[in-house]
Motif scaffolding. Structure first.
Motif, PDB file in Angstrom:
ATOM      1  N   PHE A   1       0.433   9.982   6.647  1.00 55.15           N
ATOM      2  CA  PHE A   1       1.174   8.837   7.151  1.00 55.15           C
ATOM      3  C   PHE A   1       1.971   9.199   8.404  1.00 55.15           C
ATOM      4  O   PHE A   1       2.105   8.389   9.331  1.00 55.15           O
TER       5      PHE A   1
ATOM      6  N   LEU B   1       0.916  -1.761   5.749  1.00 52.53           N
ATOM      7  CA  LEU B   1       1.423  -1.432   4.415  1.00 52.53           C
ATOM      8  C   LEU B   1       1.615  -2.643   3.502  1.00 52.53           C
ATOM      9  O   LEU B   1       1.581  -2.491   2.275  1.00 52.53           O
TER      10      LEU B   1
ATOM     11  N   THR C   1       0.845  -1.188   0.000  1.00 52.94           N
ATOM     12  CA  THR C   1       0.000   0.000   0.000  1.00 52.94           C
ATOM     13  C   THR C   1       0.881   1.239   0.000  1.00 52.94           C
ATOM     14  O   THR C   1       1.799   1.354   0.837  1.00 52.94           O
ATOM     15  N   ASP C   2       0.621   2.152  -0.901  1.00 52.80           N
ATOM     16  CA  ASP C   2       1.350   3.416  -0.943  1.00 52.80           C
ATOM     17  C   ASP C   2       0.935   4.245   0.274  1.00 52.80           C
ATOM     18  O   ASP C   2      -0.251   4.521   0.458  1.00 52.80           O
ATOM     19  N   PRO C   3       1.875   4.647   1.132  1.00 52.39           N
ATOM     20  CA  PRO C   3       1.497   5.448   2.306  1.00 52.39           C
ATOM     21  C   PRO C   3       0.726   6.709   1.955  1.00 52.39           C
ATOM     22  O   PRO C   3      -0.127   7.162   2.725  1.00 52.39           O
TER      23      PRO C   3
END
Length: 271
Positions: free
Chosen positions: A127, A228, A118-120
């Motif tokens: 984030f 993530l 998962t892209d922060p």
């Protein structure tokens, strides 16, 4: 005969007092931690605080410690106070969550054919806010599990026994997990016991604020890694089983390291 009976009675009274010295605080702490977590979890929707940022249930153990401090102030201060020993290398301890996530996420990606990264920046909240909140929440838990209950049980049990016991209680404290599939629950309990063993071995000679921060950072890194790189919150057993196995594998070097240290210490002490 009479002397033997008197000695036996004194021994029984001493054993009873010793048991009460740890069973009462441990029992009160555990009951409050469980009940407070349930109450905080029920209240969270009304607060508007997103669970992605922090789960209020994490502060249940801190409330358990607060109640114990009211009932046994000197005992609680003794368990929480600072100590001079440096303990294990922080870098070694904090590298372990990275190993756990790698051992979980890589096999899971190979198994499913899909990387679950998962892209922060795609998260619904900043984030940095999540990182800070996760650390605070993890410390809210760890002041109970690793800073209070672990050293309390160490007054009665060996290091591995105390660590594993804390891991079982810690796992059962996540009561919602027990409602999932048996394999999911088993994987989670394996993970909590294994991580508790790692933390117990690593922090045996660490006390006070340093102990809290190291345990909290370890806990937060695991949570962030799962956020993530895994999707265990879907309830599918596979990611949780892999996570449990990864934690068990990561615990093995810590157990072997502890045994080597004991093997070196015992002859040196005997000599």
């Amino acid at each position: 005969m009479r002397t033997n009976m008197q000695t036996s009675l004194r021994t029984k009274r001493t054993n009873t007092r010793t048991r009460r010295r740890w069973t009462a605080p441990a029992g009160v702490y555990s009951v409050v931690a469980f009940l407070a977590a349930g109450a905080l979890g029920a209240a969270q929707p009304a607060t508007g605080i997103p669970t992605e940022v922090v789960q209020l249930t994490q502060f249940g153990p801190a409330l358990g410690v607060a109640v114990a401090a009211l009932l046994w102030p000197s005992r609680t201060r003794g368990l929480l106070r600072d100590g001079p020993a440096p303990g294990a290398s922080p870098r070694l301890l904090l590298a372990t969550p990275l190993l756990i996530i790698a051992l979980s996420a890589i096999p899971y990606a190979l198994l499913t054919g899909t990387p679950h990264a998962t892209d922060p920046l795609s998260l619904r909240h900043p984030f940095l806010l999540i990182v800070v909140a996760q650390l605070v929440g993890a410390c809210g838990e760890e002041i109970g599990w690793r800073c209070f209950l672990q050293p309390l049980l160490r007054t009665r049990f060996g290091l591995l026994t105390a660590s594993a016991t804390v891991g079982v209680v810690w796992g059962l404290w996540h009561v919602q997990v027990l409602a999932e599939a048996p394999a999911y629950a088993a994987g989670f309990l394996l993970a909590t016991v294994a991580m508790s063993v790692v933390l117990g071995l690593a922090l045996e000679e660490v006390a006070g604020l340093r102990r809290l921060l190291l345990a909290g950072a370890f806990h937060a890194l695991v949570n962030l890694g799962m956020l993530l790189f895994m999707d265990e919150e879907t309830g599918r057993p596979a990611p949780m089983v892999l996570f449990g196995l990864a934690c068990a594998v990561a615990a093995v070097p810590w157990i072997r390291r502890s045994r080597r240290r004991q093997a070196v210490t015992i002859p040196a002490t005997a000599g």
